[in-house]
Design a protein around this motif. Structure first.
Motif, mmCIF file in Angstrom:
data_model
loop_
_atom_site.group_PDB
_atom_site.id
_atom_site.type_symbol
_atom_site.label_atom_id
_atom_site.label_comp_id
_atom_site.label_asym_id
_atom_site.label_seq_id
_atom_site.Cartn_x
_atom_site.Cartn_y
_atom_site.Cartn_z
ATOM 1 N N PHE A 100 0.820 -1.203 0.000
ATOM 2 C CA PHE A 100 0.000 0.000 0.000
ATOM 3 C C PHE A 100 0.861 1.264 0.000
ATOM 4 O O PHE A 100 0.438 2.317 -0.479
ATOM 5 C CB PHE A 100 -0.939 0.020 1.207
ATOM 6 C CG PHE A 100 -1.844 -1.176 1.318
ATOM 7 C CD1 PHE A 100 -2.229 -1.893 0.180
ATOM 8 C CD2 PHE A 100 -2.322 -1.603 2.554
ATOM 9 C CE1 PHE A 100 -3.068 -3.002 0.282
ATOM 10 C CE2 PHE A 100 -3.160 -2.706 2.657
ATOM 11 C CZ PHE A 100 -3.523 -3.407 1.515
ATOM 12 N N LEU A 101 2.084 1.170 0.545
ATOM 13 C CA LEU A 101 2.968 2.333 0.651
ATOM 14 C C LEU A 101 3.791 2.570 -0.616
ATOM 15 O O LEU A 101 4.549 3.544 -0.672
ATOM 16 C CB LEU A 101 3.922 2.160 1.843
ATOM 17 C CG LEU A 101 3.312 2.438 3.216
ATOM 18 C CD1 LEU A 101 4.231 1.937 4.320
ATOM 19 C CD2 LEU A 101 3.026 3.919 3.391
ATOM 20 N N ASN A 121 3.547 13.888 7.536
ATOM 21 C CA ASN A 121 2.454 13.948 6.552
ATOM 22 C C ASN A 121 1.524 12.746 6.686
ATOM 23 O O ASN A 121 1.114 12.135 5.696
ATOM 24 C CB ASN A 121 3.009 14.053 5.129
ATOM 25 C CG ASN A 121 3.806 12.816 4.715
ATOM 26 O OD1 ASN A 121 4.385 12.120 5.559
ATOM 27 N ND2 ASN A 121 3.854 12.536 3.421
ATOM 28 N N TYR A 122 1.200 12.400 7.931
ATOM 29 C CA TYR A 122 0.381 11.206 8.190
ATOM 30 C C TYR A 122 -0.947 11.217 7.433
ATOM 31 O O TYR A 122 -1.339 10.204 6.845
ATOM 32 C CB TYR A 122 0.116 11.071 9.688
ATOM 33 C CG TYR A 122 -0.965 10.053 9.998
ATOM 34 C CD1 TYR A 122 -0.785 8.705 9.690
ATOM 35 C CD2 TYR A 122 -2.178 10.447 10.566
ATOM 36 C CE1 TYR A 122 -1.777 7.775 9.950
ATOM 37 C CE2 TYR A 122 -3.170 9.529 10.833
ATOM 38 C CZ TYR A 122 -2.973 8.193 10.521
ATOM 39 O OH TYR A 122 -3.957 7.279 10.769
ATOM 40 N N GLU A 123 -1.668 12.331 7.450
ATOM 41 C CA GLU A 123 -2.983 12.374 6.807
ATOM 42 C C GLU A 123 -2.882 12.049 5.320
ATOM 43 O O GLU A 123 -3.704 11.297 4.774
ATOM 44 C CB GLU A 123 -3.630 13.750 7.001
ATOM 45 C CG GLU A 123 -4.095 14.044 8.416
ATOM 46 C CD GLU A 123 -2.967 14.434 9.343
ATOM 47 O OE1 GLU A 123 -1.836 14.672 8.841
ATOM 48 O OE2 GLU A 123 -3.207 14.498 10.564
ATOM 49 N N GLU A 124 -1.867 12.599 4.667
ATOM 50 C CA GLU A 124 -1.665 12.336 3.242
ATOM 51 C C GLU A 124 -1.344 10.861 2.998
ATOM 52 O O GLU A 124 -1.896 10.232 2.087
ATOM 53 C CB GLU A 124 -0.517 13.203 2.719
ATOM 54 C CG GLU A 124 -0.172 12.963 1.254
ATOM 55 C CD GLU A 124 1.062 13.730 0.811
ATOM 56 O OE1 GLU A 124 1.505 13.543 -0.325
ATOM 57 O OE2 GLU A 124 1.595 14.526 1.629
ATOM 58 N N VAL A 125 -0.459 10.316 3.820
ATOM 59 C CA VAL A 125 -0.074 8.910 3.677
ATOM 60 C C VAL A 125 -1.272 8.001 3.926
ATOM 61 O O VAL A 125 -1.520 7.039 3.181
ATOM 62 C CB VAL A 125 1.079 8.553 4.644
ATOM 63 C CG1 VAL A 125 1.350 7.047 4.641
ATOM 64 C CG2 VAL A 125 2.343 9.314 4.261
ATOM 65 N N GLN A 126 -2.040 8.311 4.962
ATOM 66 C CA GLN A 126 -3.207 7.484 5.293
ATOM 67 C C GLN A 126 -4.225 7.503 4.168
ATOM 68 O O GLN A 126 -4.801 6.460 3.815
ATOM 69 C CB GLN A 126 -3.830 7.993 6.596
ATOM 70 C CG GLN A 126 -4.790 7.024 7.257
ATOM 71 C CD GLN A 126 -6.213 7.151 6.725
ATOM 72 O OE1 GLN A 126 -6.577 8.154 6.108
ATOM 73 N NE2 GLN A 126 -7.021 6.129 6.971
ATOM 74 N N THR A 127 -4.473 8.658 3.578
ATOM 75 C CA THR A 127 -5.453 8.779 2.488
ATOM 76 C C THR A 127 -5.032 7.975 1.268
ATOM 77 O O THR A 127 -5.833 7.232 0.680
ATOM 78 C CB THR A 127 -5.634 10.256 2.087
ATOM 79 O OG1 THR A 127 -6.121 10.989 3.224
ATOM 80 C CG2 THR A 127 -6.617 10.397 0.948
ATOM 81 N N LYS A 166 -0.685 5.911 12.368
ATOM 82 C CA LYS A 166 0.618 6.572 12.289
ATOM 83 C C LYS A 166 1.728 5.655 12.804
ATOM 84 O O LYS A 166 2.800 5.546 12.198
ATOM 85 C CB LYS A 166 0.599 7.876 13.089
ATOM 86 C CG LYS A 166 1.946 8.614 13.060
ATOM 87 C CD LYS A 166 1.939 9.874 13.899
ATOM 88 C CE LYS A 166 1.112 10.976 13.263
ATOM 89 N NZ LYS A 166 1.292 12.281 13.969
ATOM 90 N N GLN A 167 1.467 4.977 13.923
ATOM 91 C CA GLN A 167 2.482 4.095 14.492
ATOM 92 C C GLN A 167 2.808 2.939 13.556
ATOM 93 O O GLN A 167 3.974 2.521 13.452
ATOM 94 C CB GLN A 167 2.013 3.551 15.848
ATOM 95 C CG GLN A 167 3.069 2.756 16.603
ATOM 96 C CD GLN A 167 4.327 3.547 16.881
ATOM 97 O OE1 GLN A 167 4.267 4.757 17.120
ATOM 98 N NE2 GLN A 167 5.476 2.888 16.845
#
Length: 311
Positions: A100-101, A121-127, A166-167
């Motif tokens: 996914f990454l 940039n957690y929000e961007e990565v999560q989206t 995030k973790q």
């Protein structure tokens, strides 16, 4: 006099052998490095169930955007992910988060030693990873429509999204690079307990120095009790979206599984990392064998530095 000199020389040798080494980054702003990783995963199913394998090849880019006395900001991006073989093996080895990454930049904040402390940039990565995860789940259910009867799609969607924390991303960045060593103070013989994705191991270190590099070798041994194995299985089932009815079967049949010797997990392996004095790795590799519930799995991974900005 000669005896005193010999004694002193021996004392120096023993002291050097037991000297602890703080492993830390000494990056410079603008540093760039590209690593190529080749992994080979093989799995033999129990009772003549056959064997499966998968080979992966990927490139990981690092770029130091900030370097101060307080720490670093490093962008890490895995690109050009190529796979050959069974996707089921990927699911069972827990490598889906890595998939996914792919092509998703992570902006990592690290302390003065180089240990990762935050994902900026957690929000961007999560989206972005959530979109990849949903596409992957769609492909599974399109290929196997009958799965909906035993495991409704919405449950898997909810479960997978719940894992994109995030973790989890920080741990993925550490475990798939040499950054997990930063901040450790080690000497030969030191032992450390680790827990990666629910698999508990103990790692015994061997530290030796070359002219311009530090070699960190880890001997990996499983450290899972039968209760740990049970918790691990149940957690993995929950991560896949299994309901209480499916999980209760593990409880009901656990005694029988123990009698059959299937309630154990054996892990044995070696990891090797060669670090320059700047903290950049020139290569790192691992070879780990796992046996669980009659299944044998071997994961061999080698990463080498292929491009760098410094001389």
């Amino acid at each position: 006099m000669k005896k005193s000199l010999i004694t002193f020389a021996l004392l120096l040798a023993v002291t050097a052998l037991n000297a602890q080494t703080l492993i830390k980054a000494k990056f410079q702003k603008g540093d760039r490095a590209v690593y190529e990783t080749v992994s080979d995963i093989k799995m033999n199913a129990p009772m003549g169930g056959g064997s499966e394998s998968i080979k992966t090849n990927s490139m990981t880019r690092f770029a130091v955007q900030e370097a101060t006395a307080d720490g670093y900001v490093v962008e890490m991006t895995t690109v050009n992910m190529k796979m050959e073989g069974s996707m089921e093996v990927v699911q069972q080895t827990g490598n889906m988060l890595n998939q996914f990454l792919s092509n998703v930049p992570m902006l990592l904040k690290a302390d003065a030693n180089g240990k990762i402390t935050d994902l900026l940039n957690y929000e961007e990565v999560q989206t972005k990873t959530s979109k990849f995860a949903m596409a992957f789940i769609d492909s599974i259910y399109n290929a196997k429509p009958d799965m909906e009867k035993t495991l409704p799609k919405y449950k898997m969607v909810m479960s997978v999204n719940g894992q994109l924390t995030k973790q989890a991303f920080i741990e993925s960045a550490e475990n798939n690079s040499f950054f997990h060593l930063f901040g450790k103070t080690l000497k030969t013989g030191d032992k450390e307990d680790q827990n990666r994705q629910g698999i508990k191991t103990s790692v015994t270190y061997e530290i030796n120095r070359e002219a311009d590099a530090l070699n960190v070798i880890g001997k990996i041994k499983g450290n899972m009790t039968e209760d740990d194995v049970k918790v691990f299985l149940i957690d993995k089932m929950k991560q896949m979206g299994a309901d209480e009815g499916m999980i209760s079967k593990i409880d009901a049949n656990w005694g029988q599984m123990k009698m059959m010797g299937m309630a154990k997990m054996d892990v044995d392996g070696t990891s090797t990392t060669k670090l320059l004095d700047t903290g950049w790795a020139t290569e790192y590799s691992s070879d780990v064998k796992t046996k669980m519930m009659g299944m044998n799995m071997t994961i061999n991974s080698t990463t080498k530095l292929v491009e760098k900005s410094w001389k």
